[in-house]
Design an enzyme around this catalytic site. Sequence first.
Site, PDB file in Angstrom:
ATOM      1  N   ASP A 272      14.967  -0.950   1.474  1.00 33.53           N
ATOM      2  CA  ASP A 272      15.663  -1.084   2.898  1.00 33.53           C
ATOM      3  C   ASP A 272      16.490  -2.229   2.860  1.00 33.53           C
ATOM      4  OD1 ASP A 272      15.769  -0.510   5.447  1.00 33.53           O
ATOM      5  OD2 ASP A 272      14.446  -2.084   6.298  1.00 33.53           O
TER       6      ASP A 272
ATOM      7  N   LYS B  71       1.052  -1.941  -0.208  1.00 33.64           N
ATOM      8  CA  LYS B  71      -0.151   0.176   0.577  1.00 33.64           C
ATOM      9  C   LYS B  71       0.606   1.217  -0.172  1.00 33.64           C
ATOM     10  CE  LYS B  71      -2.962  -2.669   3.414  1.00 33.64           C
ATOM     11  NZ  LYS B  71      -3.409  -2.688   4.592  1.00 33.64           N
ATOM     12  N   GLY B  72       2.116   1.009   0.569  1.00 35.50           N
ATOM     13  CA  GLY B  72       3.352   2.179   0.795  1.00 35.50           C
ATOM     14  C   GLY B  72       3.386   3.071  -0.423  1.00 35.50           C
TER      15      GLY B  72
ATOM     16  N   ASP C  41       4.068   3.335   6.451  1.00 38.54           N
ATOM     17  CA  ASP C  41       3.373   3.029   8.146  1.00 38.54           C
ATOM     18  C   ASP C  41       4.312   2.502   9.211  1.00 38.54           C
ATOM     19  OD1 ASP C  41       4.266   0.366   6.492  1.00 38.54           O
ATOM     20  OD2 ASP C  41       2.835  -0.133   8.527  1.00 38.54           O
TER      21      ASP C  41
ATOM     22  N   PHE D 278      13.490   4.893  10.858  1.00 40.83           N
ATOM     23  CA  PHE D 278      12.273   3.810  10.464  1.00 40.83           C
ATOM     24  C   PHE D 278      11.041   5.505  10.019  1.00 40.83           C
ATOM     25  CE2 PHE D 278       8.553   2.666  10.474  1.00 40.83           C
ATOM     26  CZ  PHE D 278       8.724   0.587   9.869  1.00 40.83           C
ATOM     27  N   VAL D 279      11.604   5.275   9.146  1.00 43.41           N
ATOM     28  CA  VAL D 279      10.711   6.965   8.491  1.00 43.41           C
ATOM     29  C   VAL D 279       8.700   6.433   8.596  1.00 43.41           C
ATOM     30  CG1 VAL D 279      12.003   7.648   7.951  1.00 43.41           C
ATOM     31  CG2 VAL D 279      11.225   6.415   6.144  1.00 43.41           C
TER      32      VAL D 279
ATOM     33  N   GLU E 211       7.649   2.564  -5.644  1.00 42.28           N
ATOM     34  CA  GLU E 211       8.026   1.743  -4.541  1.00 42.28           C
ATOM     35  C   GLU E 211       7.665   2.940  -3.266  1.00 42.28           C
ATOM     36  OE1 GLU E 211       7.421  -0.186  -2.456  1.00 42.28           O
ATOM     37  OE2 GLU E 211       8.161  -1.817  -2.195  1.00 42.28           O
ATOM     38  N   ASP E 212       7.315   2.147  -1.607  1.00 45.57           N
ATOM     39  CA  ASP E 212       7.638   3.702  -1.043  1.00 45.57           C
ATOM     40  C   ASP E 212       9.032   3.973  -1.025  1.00 45.57           C
ATOM     41  OD1 ASP E 212       7.487   1.807   0.179  1.00 45.57           O
ATOM     42  OD2 ASP E 212       5.901   2.193   1.132  1.00 45.57           O
TER      43      ASP E 212
ATOM     44  N   ARG F  42       0.395   6.223   7.787  1.00 42.17           N
ATOM     45  CA  ARG F  42       0.231   6.891   6.074  1.00 42.17           C
ATOM     46  C   ARG F  42      -0.136   7.694   5.627  1.00 42.17           C
ATOM     47  NH1 ARG F  42       1.184   0.883   3.953  1.00 42.17           N
ATOM     48  NH2 ARG F  42       1.033  -0.784   5.100  1.00 42.17           N
TER      49      ARG F  42
ATOM     50  N   LYS G  68      16.947   4.218   1.723  1.00 41.27           N
ATOM     51  CA  LYS G  68      18.414   3.016   2.625  1.00 41.27           C
ATOM     52  C   LYS G  68      19.334   2.351   2.037  1.00 41.27           C
ATOM     53  CE  LYS G  68      15.154   2.216   5.807  1.00 41.27           C
ATOM     54  NZ  LYS G  68      13.563   2.139   7.096  1.00 41.27           N
TER      55      LYS G  68
HETATM   56  P1  IMP Z   1      12.579  -4.043   2.005  1.00 38.54           P
HETATM   57  O1  IMP Z   1      12.445  -5.531   1.198  1.00 38.54           O
HETATM   58  O2  IMP Z   1      13.767  -4.251   3.304  1.00 38.54           O
HETATM   59  O3  IMP Z   1      13.689  -4.022   0.745  1.00 38.54           O
HETATM   60  O4  IMP Z   1      11.130  -3.923   2.592  1.00 38.54           O
HETATM   61  C1  IMP Z   1      10.840  -2.660   1.434  1.00 38.54           C
HETATM   62  C2  IMP Z   1       9.323  -2.450   2.632  1.00 38.54           C
HETATM   63  O5  IMP Z   1       9.589  -2.255   3.957  1.00 38.54           O
HETATM   64  C3  IMP Z   1       8.747  -0.704   2.028  1.00 38.54           C
HETATM   65  O6  IMP Z   1       7.764  -1.393   1.070  1.00 38.54           O
HETATM   66  C4  IMP Z   1       8.061  -0.648   3.050  1.00 38.54           C
HETATM   67  O7  IMP Z   1       6.877  -0.796   2.911  1.00 38.54           O
HETATM   68  C5  IMP Z   1       8.885  -1.237   4.327  1.00 38.54           C
HETATM   69  N1  IMP Z   1       9.784  -0.057   4.922  1.00 38.54           N
HETATM   70  C6  IMP Z   1      11.177  -0.156   5.437  1.00 38.54           C
HETATM   71  N2  IMP Z   1      11.311   0.220   5.428  1.00 38.54           N
HETATM   72  C7  IMP Z   1      10.619   1.193   5.830  1.00 38.54           C
HETATM   73  C8  IMP Z   1      10.519   2.199   7.187  1.00 38.54           C
HETATM   74  O8  IMP Z   1      11.166   3.103   7.242  1.00 38.54           O
HETATM   75  N3  IMP Z   1       9.243   2.476   7.069  1.00 38.54           N
HETATM   76  C9  IMP Z   1       8.315   2.727   7.081  1.00 38.54           C
HETATM   77  N4  IMP Z   1       7.995   1.406   6.082  1.00 38.54           N
HETATM   78  C10 IMP Z   1       9.252   0.580   5.880  1.00 38.54           C
HETATM   79 MG    MG Z   2       6.030  -1.646   0.751  1.00 36.71          MG
END
Ligand code: IMP
Ligand code: MG
Length: 177
Positions: free
Chosen positions: A101, A41-42, A158, A151-152, A97-98, A164, A129
């Site tokens: 990470d 949803k992000g 969210d 963490f944002v 994508e939002d 959100r 990040k």
């Molecule tokens: P990844 O697979 O670890 O890159 O995670 C990506 C997903 O983790 C994002 O689409 C977010 O939904 C969530 N996420 C990662 N960091 C944050 C943050 O700082 N705040 C909120 N959601 C996050």
């Molecule tokens: Mg996401």
Amino acid sequence: MKEHVRVMYDEAQVASRIAELGAQISEDYQGKTLHMICVLKGGVFFQCELAKRITVPVTLDFLSVSSYGSGTSSSGVVKVIKDLDESIEDRDVLIVEDIIDSGRTLSYLMKALQNRNPRSLRLCTLLDKPDRRVVEGVDVQYCGFVIPDRFVVGYGLDYDQRYRNLPYIGEISFDEE
Ligand code: IMP
Ligand code: MG
């Protein structure tokens, strides 16, 4: 525990950065129709604002994956919860994508979508990040802001499904009461 949100990028800063990204994307996709795929949803707040700043023809689709539980750390498990409505074969696809990470979600998604033979496949994220990356090979062509390991929330992001709807990007912290 009490939650605090401190503004990292205010509404005007986010809007102006998205306008810049929109202008750049419009230039890069001259003469093409851009198929924007929002990762729910992000990504939805970002997708809406970005799409409004793009001047080439745009079509939209949505998919939903889950990679996180309800906390702030990655489980490493990626599950498709809602697949795309339309085929992406021979289309110029931009994933929206939002945040990136660990990179696990996007690494999985890019591979899965590449197998469906798009004409081109690029990635646009509001936030990145890079310090948190555990997976290699996630190429980010368009990024709003590179941020440190915090963490944002807000602008689609969210904490435990909340925040959100904040119109800005903020850093969340937790105080003992
Ligand atoms: P990844 O697979 O670890 O890159 O995670 C990506 C997903 O983790 C994002 O689409 C977010 O939904 C969530 N996420 C990662 N960091 C944050 C943050 O700082 N705040 C909120 N959601 C996050
Ligand atoms: Mg996401």
